[in-house]
Design an enzyme around this catalytic site. Structure first.
Site, PDB file in Angstrom:
ATOM      1  N   HIS A 497       0.798  -1.337  -0.195  1.00  0.00           N
ATOM      2  CA  HIS A 497      -0.033  -0.005   0.014  1.00  0.00           C
ATOM      3  C   HIS A 497       0.849   1.104   0.001  1.00  0.00           C
ATOM      4  O   HIS A 497       0.692   2.237  -0.815  1.00  0.00           O
ATOM      5  CB  HIS A 497      -0.856  -0.015   1.117  1.00  0.00           C
ATOM      6  N   GLU A 498       1.819   1.222   1.041  1.00  0.00           N
ATOM      7  CA  GLU A 498       2.507   2.403   1.052  1.00  0.00           C
ATOM      8  C   GLU A 498       3.419   2.695  -0.083  1.00  0.00           C
ATOM      9  O   GLU A 498       3.912   3.793  -0.609  1.00  0.00           O
ATOM     10  CB  GLU A 498       3.568   2.578   2.406  1.00  0.00           C
TER      11      GLU A 498
HETATM   12 ZN   LIG Z   1      -2.814   5.394   2.142  1.00  0.00          ZN
END
Ligand SMILES: [Zn+2]
Length: 706
Positions: A497-498
């Site tokens: 995600h990051e």
């Molecule tokens: Zn985020």
């Protein structure tokens, strides 16, 4: 979905290692920030930055920017895009440079001095910002340009930048009376101090509590790795020979998943969810009152009914009604599913002869048991395939197959902590794209959660494309003396995600810094990050990176099948706790009357209204809901779900054309990842996908419909 992205410099916080002073050559304190850094790629020279540099640099930075702004406002020439907007884009470089380092460290490596300086700077910066945003001469120049753009030949990006400046001034109160303006300044100053205090209280509450175990029997059920980590935490806390669990997620979550000691689970979980609500010096209830009321006053002064109306005007969702509609639509699927899950867990308790009703501190424990029963999926069996370094290689490989990027480890470059690693990112044609830092393990002095931000953004200055310095910070499972860092599935998802946010920053290719990279609306910014989660557990991708840390064996098909089968497991709970928090956020920020209120009572009523069951609490209770009370996500927590409508639909394009299809990837890069906020987000999306997103893929993604 619990992940943070720092979009606003002003809300970021951080620390410089106290190291720094040694070996530093004299020089005027702060001067290190006055010019571009003379380092490889212009990376911040952390080895030469000391705490004493920050304050003078902030003061000088504000002074310089104030001068630059005055010069633009008092320019005797007719306003042009160049002498007004471009001049503003180029102003404040010292302040930007020092802010990015200081606030980056305030989040990732803080200490008492940094915390205190942040508190001291907060009202000064707020006043500085107001001095610019309430400068009438400056606004009049922008208004002149905005009122009539004929003959200016602006391209789409330039028009959008101009329009953003104009709206920003109006939304900052430039059209208010003098009396109102002075009240607004007070409000802004107070809000900035209050939101900072909220975060500091939360950090204290998180660090202050320790569950110390000195009786080995109380470790019953805990996996070896968890016990080892707790023993190391005990050593670090001066409790040698004991075991310490704390309120950082990598510590409390496995305890809740595996501890057979129901009373200790209760103790730890209560400590977690009572943070900021203990009627002590770190209590956040009055702060919440003050923040909510000041936000109402400010919104109404600016002509909006509520804070949510004010915030959402600048989002894809546009109105509170649209947000409530999405949240309530999803709630209608999530709550019944969560109730079914609760009944299953109760059955398990009853079958074991447990004579009690499922409580919130039991949920994870019985969910873990049920997961093993149903899918014989044991997280401990899976973790050896997810060594952090392998996962990171995996996400790099995905970026390579989609976009042709290559990552080259940088040695001997300055970083702010020995655990930080840096990479040069090369584009498909071999040219330099960005620098990417990773900082993945929890430490005292690091905020909870995971986030992305940058030490320098992308922009074009005088024809030169300045490439960004991007970082990801996380709080993943630490290596122990005997095992490397082995990630949980949840942590793997967070890492991907990051990294998606990081790609958005690294691939930015616009002209003006104010619309670069992740400077987009909050309900759009989670599209690049959340779409990456779809690759994390795709069987084809797992085969590339999920390798046993001891044997090197590629994850077997049987385990992949189990991960896949279990992927929709517990989704009622996950969705319910998320939507409950998002609705709580909206309930606070759609209030339209300034009045004091009881935070516990408010939260209780808000949850009763939607019929939340006792066995589940909102993902964030009010007193530690830092997204909305100290981050930039007020009336914005819904954004993750909004963006999921987009990411689920967008990934469908890859499902249809192949998950590594280069043409689809190029379209995504050209229309979304590289475009920042240089055009309307829905227009960008439609150019990628050919149509608006279809919400059905979100419901499918969560297993609510077939
Ligand atoms: Zn985020």
């Amino acid at each position: 979905m619990r992940k943070f992205l720092f979009i606003l410099l002003a809300v970021m916080t951080l620390l410089a290692c106290n190291n720094a002073n040694t070996g530093k050559t004299g020089g005027e304190p702060g001067a290190i920030f006055y010019t571009e850094y003379d380092t490889p790629f212009g990376m911040p020279p952390f080895d030469r930055i000391s705490f004493e540099d920050y304050k003078p640099a902030f003061l000088k930075g504000m002074e310089e920017e104030a001068k630059e702004i005055e010069a633009i406002a008092n320019n005797s020439e007719t306003p042009t895009f160049e002498n007004t907007i471009v001049a503003m884009e180029n102003s404040g470089r010292i302040l930007t440079r020092v802010s990015r380092v200081f606030y980056g460290l305030r989040s990732a490596e803080t200490n008492d001095s940094i915390q205190a300086l942040a508190v001291e700077l907060s009202p000064l910066l707020s006043e500085h910002r107001d001095n610019i945003n309430l400068n009438e001469k400056l606004f009049n120049r922008i208004k002149t340009l905005h009122d009539d753009t004929t003959g200016m030949n602006l391209n789409t990006e330039q028009y959008r930048v101009l329009d953003n400046y104009y709206k920003n001034f109006v939304r900052s109160g430039i059209l208010l009376s003098e009396a109102e303006k002075s009240r607004l300044r007070e409000i802004n100053k107070e809000l900035s101090s209050l939101t900072l205090a909220f975060g500091n209280n939360l950090l204290n509450e998180t660090n202050d509590f320790k569950l110390v175990i000195d009786n080995e029997e109380d470790l019953a059920g805990l996996p070896e790795g968890v016990i080892a980590a707790a023993a190391e935490a005990a050593n670090a806390a001066g409790e040698e020979g004991k075991w310490v669990f704390g309120l950082q997620k990598p510590s409390w979550l496995p305890f809740l998943q595996y501890s057979e000691k129901r009373d200790l689970r209760e103790k730890l979980y209560k400590a977690m969810y009572m943070r900021g609500d203990n009627d002590n010096k770190n209590d956040n209830k009055q702060i919440i009152n003050d923040i909510v009321n000041l936000r109402i006053e400010k919104a109404q002064m600016l002509g909006y009914k509520t804070h949510a109306d004010f915030v959402l005007e600048e989002s894809m969702a546009k109105t509170p009604e649209n947000v409530y509609k999405l949240l309530n639509d999803v709630w209608a699927y999530a709550l019944p599913q969560a109730k079914k899950e609760a009944a299953e867990l109760q059955k398990l308790i009853d079958a074991e002869g447990g004579n009690f009703k499922l409580a919130s501190w039991d949920w994870w424990y019985y969910t873990e048991k049920l997961r093993q029963q149903k899918y014989s999926l044991n997280e401990e069996e899976i973790k050896p395939y997810f060594k952090m370094e392998n996962v990171r290689e995996g996400v790099f490989e995905v970026a390579n197959r989609l976009y042709g990027l290559n990552f080259r480890k940088l040695e001997n470059v300055p970083v702010y902590h020995p655990e930080v690693e840096a990479y040069e990112v090369l584009d498909a044609d071999g040219s330099h794209l960005a620098v990417f830092y990773t900082d993945y393990f929890p430490r005292t002095g690091k905020n909870a959660g995971a986030w992305m931000s940058s030490f320098r953004g992308q922009q074009v200055i005088e024809g030169e494309n300045i490439r960004p310095l991007i970082y990801n910070v996380g709080n993943f499972t630490r290596p122990t003396g005997t095992t490397p860092s082995l990630l949980t599935l949840d942590e793997v998802e967070t890492l991907f995600h990051e990294f998606g946010h990081a790609l958005h920053g690294m691939m930015s290719n616009v002209t003006y810094s104010s619309v670069a990279g992740t400077s987009v609306s909050r309900d759009f910014v989670e599209l690049p990050s959340q779409i990456m989660e779809h690759w994390a557990f795709h069987p084809e991708v797992l085969k590339l990176y999920a390798k046993h840390y001891q044997t090197g064996e590629v994850i077997p098909d049987e385990l992949i099948a189990k991960i896949d089968a279990a992927s929709k497991f517990n989704m009622g709970f996950i969705t319910t706790e998320f939507v409950a928090a998002a609705l709580l956020d909206m309930d606070y920020h759609t209030q339209n009357t300034v009045k004091s209120f009881d935070v516990r009572e408010f939260e209780k009523k808000s949850m009763e209204k939607i019929g939340l069951i006792d066995e589940i609490i909102p993902r964030y209770r009010s007193t530690y809901f830092s997204h909305i009370f100290s981050g930039g996500y007020s009336a914005g927590y819904y954004a993750y779900l909004w963006a999921e409508v987009l990411d689920a639909d967008a990934f469908q394009a890859f499902v249809e054309n192949g998950i590594f299809d280069k043409t689809t990837a190029a379209k995504f890069r050209d229309n979304v990842l590289s475009k920042g906020n240089s055009d309307d987000p829905m227009e960008l999306y439609k150019r990628f996908r050919g149509a608006e997103p279809n919400p059905v893929y979100l419901l499918k993604n969560r297993g609510f419909i077939e």
